[in-house]
Design an enzyme around this catalytic site. Structure first.
Site, PDB file in Angstrom:
ATOM      1  N   ASP A   3      42.203  35.571  34.709  1.00 37.66           N
ATOM      2  CA  ASP A   3      42.918  36.400  35.678  1.00 37.66           C
ATOM      3  C   ASP A   3      43.534  35.600  36.810  1.00 37.66           C
ATOM      4  O   ASP A   3      44.364  36.114  37.569  1.00 37.66           O
ATOM      5  CB  ASP A   3      41.935  37.391  36.317  1.00 37.66           C
ATOM      6  CG  ASP A   3      41.871  38.704  35.572  1.00 37.66           C
ATOM      7  OD1 ASP A   3      42.889  39.106  35.000  1.00 37.66           O
ATOM      8  OD2 ASP A   3      40.797  39.325  35.580  1.00 37.66           O
TER       9      ASP A   3
HETATM   10  C1  BGC Z   1      38.248  36.658  40.128  1.00 35.59           C
HETATM   11  C2  BGC Z   1      38.355  36.839  38.641  1.00 35.59           C
HETATM   12  C3  BGC Z   1      38.600  38.276  38.291  1.00 35.59           C
HETATM   13  C4  BGC Z   1      39.788  38.797  39.094  1.00 35.59           C
HETATM   14  C5  BGC Z   1      40.115  40.239  38.800  1.00 35.59           C
HETATM   15  C6  BGC Z   1      39.438  37.273  40.818  1.00 35.59           C
HETATM   16  O1  BGC Z   1      39.287  37.174  42.205  1.00 35.59           O
HETATM   17  O2  BGC Z   1      38.147  35.287  40.432  1.00 35.59           O
HETATM   18  O3  BGC Z   1      37.181  36.356  38.005  1.00 35.59           O
HETATM   19  O4  BGC Z   1      38.843  38.371  36.938  1.00 35.59           O
HETATM   20  O5  BGC Z   1      39.564  38.619  40.469  1.00 35.59           O
HETATM   21  O6  BGC Z   1      39.318  41.152  39.368  1.00 35.59           O
HETATM   22  C1  NOJ Z   2      36.352  38.362  35.398  1.00 36.67           C
HETATM   23  C2  NOJ Z   2      37.141  39.474  34.818  1.00 36.67           C
HETATM   24  O1  NOJ Z   2      36.363  40.657  34.834  1.00 36.67           O
HETATM   25  C3  NOJ Z   2      37.573  39.155  33.415  1.00 36.67           C
HETATM   26  O2  NOJ Z   2      38.365  40.189  32.912  1.00 36.67           O
HETATM   27  C4  NOJ Z   2      38.322  37.851  33.386  1.00 36.67           C
HETATM   28  O3  NOJ Z   2      38.663  37.554  32.050  1.00 36.67           O
HETATM   29  C5  NOJ Z   2      37.496  36.736  33.970  1.00 36.67           C
HETATM   30  N1  NOJ Z   2      37.040  37.099  35.279  1.00 36.67           N
HETATM   31  C6  NOJ Z   2      38.249  35.416  34.039  1.00 36.67           C
HETATM   32  O4  NOJ Z   2      39.227  35.427  35.023  1.00 36.67           O
END
Ligand code: BGC
Ligand code: NOJ
Length: 817
Positions: free
Chosen positions: A487
């Site tokens: 993400d």
């Molecule tokens: C986090 C990710 C997460 C994303 C979406 C980010 O701040 O680092 O792990 O997937 O938010 O919620």
């Molecule tokens: C947490 C999110 O919930 C997931 O959807 C995502 O793939 C990982 N972070 C990596 O960014």
């Protein structure tokens, strides 16, 4: 230091001191009513949706940590000494303390000055309430005259509004107290048909419902005035902060024990039957009163607990293993499966790290969570697939999240995470492998929940792969959109506005950044769909899907290979990401995992080279880092990943979710030694001895462990609600132990560490039970090439489905290559 130990026979983790490095959490409830509970009784409860139907308040990010909970106070009415039997919130010294987190229940026991208190909380199956039983015993040599105060703080339903809109909320709170039951009914007078209640089995000496009266001016939960003076105020909340507190007086002779039961619940009335008498503003309690009366009975408490235990016996009987490694056994047999149910139920909504507000049910997250709970709850998984598919858009794309209460796509976060739809393909394929229920492919489900747009799931899946093919970039690789699995790799975002969400910021027009991760995922998804098409006899479609997979694999080989590992992406300017040519972020783990899982480079040595690079550049004693070296400054063209300090989160932590991909990849190349070695590094039970470094619960997986470049290398964060749960269970059970459902049968294909002499397993699959014994000559490694099935030799390693209800005995011998 050790903060507790496992009690495997009782399937409990026993916390032996209250001051754990972080709150060590458990969950109550598996259906509609949920609670989070820490080892000191912190936490909160909600009905279905952690944001929209929050019953009680919890203060995330509080100091001291973990405040708001199911609190009780005991007071010695002779000398005025008072304390919390769960340690928080008074944190008074306890002569003994023990918390047992079990499967959907938690007990906390303690003793102070000869008064023993045992609290046990759970949510009965089929109910929208939680019950707490407090057993108080007098071990003193004289009578004990005690006061008991309960307390919860009510949340005014919408947790975000509750925490922000004070000008209104300090005026709307309303309660009723009737027959000793405290009812929280804020907004019931207008558009809400639901209320909460908090009841106690004992006659009351008093009660409080106005927080600031109970606490007294400028006092905290550690020293409520009502408790200090030993008498409630009988306050009725109007506005301000409604709470529920009962005051019970207990006079216990030496050795006397008393059981007190509390019920905290949620109830709805039909709109036309809200008030009694009609026309009044008093809650109609006809429906709820019998429920309360029933659950205040000790016999119901015992029965409900028994039913709950039996339900977990049943769920966990689907998969049991006995290996030479106790950390593996307890994670596979108990905690990893249990965590998978939690992620299935709660997605990423409510934990110590998730506020229950921002991240509802993720499309990608929920799709992957299915991998972990399919064997336990195939029917619920089926429904989840239909719910997810109904939030798909007709373009084939998907809402990134949906709200569990409404099951509608979340407009604020929107769509455009281009990996999302492909996860649905992988989830459905996993479902088909587990259940054989091909009928799901014909289920009619709308797009974006719009009536009239219903089409079969098979068509939804076709649109998932078409979505990728419709969005290819300059190298013929999939466009990344907002982001792919990672993400934080926001290659089209270019955010310069402080505080703007990277997740929802508008992408720069015409963003052409491409993702090698989606490329690998696409190959995998096409292969899975092709296998389904073949099973259905549609060989033309199967062939064309296979051709799409081949073509994309070819594109990866042509444009996605960096020499010793797979590239990660092309940014919006066409520059490589995850290449030796980059100064930072040279190698990323995701593409090494997904490409090898998709079979890319397995035949020509690239897969082996990629995994060697992972070993050399990303693996640490605490697990495999997401990338290396981490970014040391913000890159506009890369996005959120570069917003984290080096070694944290996506910027080079051990992002546990991805570790199982490498374990699986290692088994695909036949290296059980390395696969299992990686498995042990992130296994929470195996890390219990380093709790002062790891800090999170030793019984559940975490999202991240700080990477080698972080100031706190080895420190875990974000436990419980993470895709790490489902993927670790998949890697260990399906790939290392090798008991793997496929469309036609159950594959027995273990890839074990050579030091093992084998293992046994029991797996229920499509109604039959397989008792599997795998034997391996110690020190050797290899694969299973034939099976002994009920005493008869069968060539190959695929078990065909046996009749439902039957038990099949299988002996598999690993033969050196
Ligand atoms: C986090 C990710 C997460 C994303 C979406 C980010 O701040 O680092 O792990 O997937 O938010 O919620
Ligand atoms: C947490 C999110 O919930 C997931 O959807 C995502 O793939 C990982 N972070 C990596 O960014």
């Amino acid at each position: 230091m050790l903060y507790g130990h496992f009690d495997d026979d009782r399937r409990e983790y026993v916390v032996t001191r209250p001051d754990t490095p972080l709150p060590w959490i458990n969950y109550l409830g598996t259906e509609d009513f949920f609670g989070m509970i820490s080892n000191t009784a912190g936490g909160c409860s909600f009905y279905r949706d952690a944001r929209l139907r929050r019953l009680t308040r919890y203060r995330h990010n509080n100091a001291p940590l973990d405040l708001g909970g199911r609190y009780l106070y005991l007071r010695d009415d002779v000398d005025g000494d008072y304390w919390s039997p769960s340690w928080q919130p008074t944190r008074s010294a306890l002569d003994s303390y023990e918390c047992r987190h079990g499967l959907s229940y938690t007990s906390i026991s303690s003793e102070r000055k000869g008064i023993r208190a045992d609290l046990l909380c759970y949510v009965p199956l089929g109910e929208t309430l939680e019950v707490w039983r407090l057993t108080v015993s007098n071990d003193r040599e004289r009578r004990a005259d005690l006061s008991l105060f309960s307390c919860v703080e009510f949340c005014l339903w919408d947790a975000l509004d509750d925490a922000t809109n004070f000008q209104r909320n300090y005026n709307v709170g309303e309660v009723e107290v009737a027959d000793g039951v405290i009812y929280h009914k804020t907004e019931y007078r207008e558009r809400r048909d639901h209320f909460a209640y908090f009841a106690c089995s004992e006659p009351l000496a008093g009660f409080d419902t106005q927080r600031d009266v109970f606490l007294g001016p400028y006092r905290g939960w550690d020293s409520p005035l009502a408790v200090e003076r030993g008498c409630s105020f009988d306050s009725i909340a109007t506005g301000w902060a409604p709470m529920g507190s009962h005051h019970v007086r207990l006079s216990l002779a030496t050795s006397e024990t008393r059981e007190i039961i509390f019920v905290l619940g949620y109830s709805e009335n039909p709109a036309a039957e809200k008030f009694d008498p009609p026309g009044s503003q008093t809650i109609d309690k006809t429906r709820v009163r019998p429920v309360i009366e029933r659950w205040l009975m000790p016999s119901e408490f015992d029965r409900g607990l028994r039913v709950l235990r039996e339900s977990w016996d049943e769920l966990l009987s689907v998969l049991k293993v006995e290996t030479p490694d106790p950390d593996t056994d307890r994670m596979v047999n108990i905690w990893n499966q249990y965590q998978c149910m939690a992620t299935f139920n709660l997605s990423r909504s409510m934990s110590f790290y998730e506020s229950g507000i921002g991240r509802g049910m993720g499309f990608r997250d929920s799709s992957q969570d299915l991998f972990g709970c399919l064997p336990m709850v195939p029917d619920r998984a089926r429904q989840r697939i239909l719910d997810l598919a109904a939030t798909q858009l007709d373009s084939g794309g998907a809402y990134h999240q949906y709200q569990p209460l409404t099951k509608r796509g979340n407009d604020q976060i929107g769509s455009g995470f281009n990996d999302d739809p492909l996860w649905l393909v992988l989830a459905v394929s996993a479902y088909l492998k587990e259940t054989g229920d091909l009928g799901i492919l014909d289920e009619l489900v709308p797009y974006d929940n719009a009536p009239g747009t219903e089409s079969p799931i098979s068509e939804h899946l076709e649109r998932c792969v078409r979505y990728t093919l419709d969005r290819l970039g300059p190298h013929g690789l999939p466009l990344i959109g907002h982001a792919d699995w990672n993400d934080c790799l926001n290659l089209n975002c270019f955010s310069e506005i402080p505080g703007e969400s990277f997740q929802t910021a508008d992408n720069r027009e015409g963003g052409v950044a491409e993702s090698l991760f989606i490329a690998g995922q696409f190959v995998l998804a096409c292969q899975e769909l092709a296998a389904v098409a073949r099973l259905l006899g549609n060989s033309d479609r199967a062939a064309s899907l296979e051709a799409d997979a081949m073509a994309m694999a070819g594109t990866v080989e042509d444009h996605g290979w960096d020499g010793e590992w797979f590239l990660r992406a092309y940014d919006s300017f066409g520059e490589v990401v995850g290449s030796h040519a980059n100064a930072e972020g040279k190698i990323f783990v995701e593409t090494q995992g997904i490409c090898v899982m998709a079979g890319i480079g397995v035949a020509d040595g690239r897969a082996a080279a990629a995994l060697k690079s992972v070993r050399e550049l990303l693996a640490t004693e605490h697990g495999i880092m997401l990338m290396s070296p981490p970014f040391t400054r913000y890159h506009l063209e890369l996005g959120e990943i570069t917003s984290y300090p080096p070694g944290y989160k996506e910027n080079g932590s051990i992002f546990c979710h991805t570790n199982p991909w490498i374990m699986i990849a290692e088994t695909i190349l036949g290296d059980g030694e390395t696969a299992f070695d990686y498995y042990k590094r992130t296994n929470p039970s195996a890390r219990a001895a380093i709790s002062d470094v790891h800090r999170c619960e030793p019984y559940v997986y975490v999202q991240t462990i700080a990477g080698r470049d972080a100031a706190t290398f080895g420190e875990a964060k974000n436990s419980w609600l993470t895709g790490s749960a489902a993927w670790h269970l998949t890697a260990i059970t399906q790939w290392i132990l090798g008991i793997r459902p496929e469309l036609e049968g159950l594959r027995i294909d273990p890839v074990l560490p050579p030091a093992w002499s084998g293992f046994t397993a029991q797996r229920r699959w499509r109604g039959a039970t397989y008792e599997i014994s795998v034997q391996q000559e110690k020190g050797s490694s290899g694969r299973v090439r034939w099976l002994e099935v009920d005493g008869t030799r069968v060539e190959g390693n695929l078990l065909l489905p046996a009749p439902a209800g039957s038990t099949v005995k299988v002996v598999a011998t690993v033969e050196p290559a």
